[in-house]
Design a protein around this motif. Structure first.
Motif, PDB file in Angstrom:
ATOM      1  N   LEU A  48     -14.194  14.526 -30.796  1.00 48.32           N
ATOM      2  CA  LEU A  48     -15.507  14.633 -31.440  1.00 48.32           C
ATOM      3  C   LEU A  48     -15.803  13.438 -32.354  1.00 48.32           C
ATOM      4  O   LEU A  48     -16.931  12.924 -32.379  1.00 48.32           O
ATOM      5  CB  LEU A  48     -15.557  15.946 -32.246  1.00 48.32           C
ATOM      6  CG  LEU A  48     -16.843  16.249 -32.996  1.00 48.32           C
ATOM      7  CD1 LEU A  48     -18.040  16.334 -32.044  1.00 48.32           C
ATOM      8  CD2 LEU A  48     -16.709  17.564 -33.783  1.00 48.32           C
TER       9      LEU A  48
ATOM     10  N   LEU B  68     -23.574  20.395 -33.353  1.00 48.62           N
ATOM     11  CA  LEU B  68     -22.742  20.689 -32.180  1.00 48.62           C
ATOM     12  C   LEU B  68     -23.470  21.735 -31.333  1.00 48.62           C
ATOM     13  O   LEU B  68     -23.822  22.805 -31.841  1.00 48.62           O
ATOM     14  CB  LEU B  68     -21.356  21.195 -32.602  1.00 48.62           C
ATOM     15  CG  LEU B  68     -20.578  20.295 -33.575  1.00 48.62           C
ATOM     16  CD1 LEU B  68     -19.144  20.810 -33.737  1.00 48.62           C
ATOM     17  CD2 LEU B  68     -20.577  18.839 -33.133  1.00 48.62           C
TER      18      LEU B  68
ATOM     19  N   GLU C  87     -23.063  25.838 -30.786  1.00 50.56           N
ATOM     20  CA  GLU C  87     -23.524  26.831 -31.762  1.00 50.56           C
ATOM     21  C   GLU C  87     -25.040  26.911 -31.783  1.00 50.56           C
ATOM     22  O   GLU C  87     -25.733  25.917 -31.980  1.00 50.56           O
ATOM     23  CB  GLU C  87     -22.993  26.493 -33.157  1.00 50.56           C
ATOM     24  CG  GLU C  87     -21.726  27.255 -33.455  1.00 50.56           C
ATOM     25  CD  GLU C  87     -21.194  27.022 -34.843  1.00 50.56           C
ATOM     26  OE1 GLU C  87     -21.581  27.751 -35.760  1.00 50.56           O
ATOM     27  OE2 GLU C  87     -20.381  26.103 -34.985  1.00 50.56           O
TER      28      GLU C  87
ATOM     29  N   GLU D  94      -8.346  19.860 -40.050  1.00 54.65           N
ATOM     30  CA  GLU D  94      -8.816  20.385 -38.776  1.00 54.65           C
ATOM     31  C   GLU D  94      -7.854  21.459 -38.270  1.00 54.65           C
ATOM     32  O   GLU D  94      -6.639  21.231 -38.189  1.00 54.65           O
ATOM     33  CB  GLU D  94      -8.942  19.233 -37.755  1.00 54.65           C
ATOM     34  CG  GLU D  94      -9.376  19.647 -36.356  1.00 54.65           C
ATOM     35  CD  GLU D  94     -10.839  20.124 -36.270  1.00 54.65           C
ATOM     36  OE1 GLU D  94     -11.561  20.088 -37.275  1.00 54.65           O
ATOM     37  OE2 GLU D  94     -11.239  20.529 -35.161  1.00 54.65           O
TER      38      GLU D  94
ATOM     39  N   MET E 101     -18.896  24.999 -39.746  1.00 56.56           N
ATOM     40  CA  MET E 101     -19.708  25.339 -38.576  1.00 56.56           C
ATOM     41  C   MET E 101     -20.255  24.024 -38.033  1.00 56.56           C
ATOM     42  O   MET E 101     -20.121  22.991 -38.682  1.00 56.56           O
ATOM     43  CB  MET E 101     -20.805  26.325 -38.953  1.00 56.56           C
ATOM     44  CG  MET E 101     -21.603  25.922 -40.160  1.00 56.56           C
ATOM     45  SD  MET E 101     -22.850  27.117 -40.538  1.00 56.56           S
ATOM     46  CE  MET E 101     -24.313  26.160 -40.280  1.00 56.56           C
TER      47      MET E 101
ATOM     48  N   THR F 259     -13.281  15.680 -38.408  1.00 55.90           N
ATOM     49  CA  THR F 259     -12.784  16.243 -39.680  1.00 55.90           C
ATOM     50  C   THR F 259     -11.894  15.240 -40.426  1.00 55.90           C
ATOM     51  O   THR F 259     -11.911  15.183 -41.651  1.00 55.90           O
ATOM     52  CB  THR F 259     -11.996  17.539 -39.405  1.00 55.90           C
ATOM     53  OG1 THR F 259     -12.870  18.434 -38.703  1.00 55.90           O
ATOM     54  CG2 THR F 259     -11.540  18.214 -40.676  1.00 55.90           C
TER      55      THR F 259
END
Ligand code: G1P
Length: 293
Positions: free
Chosen positions: A111, A131, A134, A192, A206, A233
């Motif tokens: 990511l 993302l 979601e 992470e 989220m 992250t």
């Protein structure tokens, strides 16, 4: 004066292995929820939060995403000829939602690597990342609040949600220092997918972020982390100890459209909310459930 956030990045290069076989020959982001592909909900959410420019990070099998947000003169001509004006308007409205750009990730390195592909397009301004797995129940409201926090503080802001400790190892998880009344927390560290007994809190990242452009500086230095991937992250951990990282705890529901059971829940709930279909669908659903129990 602080520039409002107008650009968003949607990383959509993943293979969607959680949703096979549906994703064998089509992008997971194009799987429909009621009558729109999942990614359109995410784009509409961004637009509701004031975003006007959207960069979608793709991979070779994602051509359908570009086609969906592009004009389709042949289809428009046919709809016009047949007098299907509502359908014509719907098809055109998709293209007018925002200015769309596409770039490919090149290699599936994680990511963080996907977001890094946006560096040149973003330039020197704050931007949002959404993302697409979601789907937010409250549409643009959570991202709007995160952008408000960014505009007030000029800090990067990540959306957080409380989860049970048994779920925490599926998410990014921050150590937080203080909590204001508005759900804003200062993040001192972030990891992470920590094992449950090492998680610094019960707050999960989220998939909504507002970043200052210095994120890219840290992304360049990130080495492969969890799963051998370049993790977003891990760059956020650098932000937390340098220019600062805030969290905004969002008390709102979402659907994980990349996960089969939650996809069914999303389909039912969004179907029930649908202007034209909702009432009939409710009757139908009661009847089906009545028969099954
Ligand atoms: C990604 C992020 C993770 C975040 C999650 C939210 O993980 O790496 O920090 O909490 O999205 O959905 P993924 O679900 O892609 O493994």
């Amino acid at each position: 004066m602080v520039t409002p956030v107008r650009k968003a990045v949607i990383p959509a290069a993943g293979l969607g292995t959680r949703f096979l076989p549906a994703t064998k020959a089509q992008p997971k982001e194009m799987i429909p929820l009621v009558d729109k592909p999942a990614i359109q909900y995410v784009v509409e959410e961004a637009v509701e939060a004031g975003i006007t420019d959207i960069l979608i990070i793709t991979s070779p099998s994602k051509r359908a995403l570009e086609d969906h947000f592009d004009r389709n003169p042949e289809l428009e001509e046919i709809l016009k000829r047949k007098g299907k004006t509502d359908e014509l308007q719907q098809v055109r409205d998709i293209t007018d939602l925002a200015t769309f750009h596409f770039t490919r990730q090149g290699a599936p390195l994680g990511l963080g690597h996907a977001v890094l592909q946006a560096e040149r397009h973003i330039g020197d301004e704050a931007f949002a990342v959404l993302l697409p797995d979601e789907i937010m129940v409250d549409r643009g409201e959570p991202l709007t609040k995160m952008i408000e926090t960014h505009v007030e503080t000029r800090s990067s802001v990540v959306g957080l949600r409380e989860v049970s400790m048994t779920e925490i190892s599926s998410y990014g998880c921050p150590a937080v220092e203080q909590q204001g009344d508005d759900g804003v927390v200062k993040i001192s560290a972030i990891v992470e997918k920590p094992p449950m007994d090492e998680a610094p809190s019960n707050l999960a990242v989220m998939g909504r972020y507002v970043f200052t452009p210095d994120l890219f500086r840290y992304l360049h230095d990130v080495r492969p982390g969890v799963g051998g991937e370049i993790q977003l992250t891990d760059a956020m951990a650098q932000l937390a100890t340098s220019s600062g990282l805030l969290g905004r705890v969002i008390d709102a529901g979402s659907y994980d459209a990349g996960q089969k059971l939650d996809y069914l829940r999303a389909t039912v709930e969004l179907g029930l909310q649908h202007d034209e279909l909702g009432a009939d669908f409710a009757v139908m659903l009661k009847e089906i459930v009545g028969r099954a129990t």
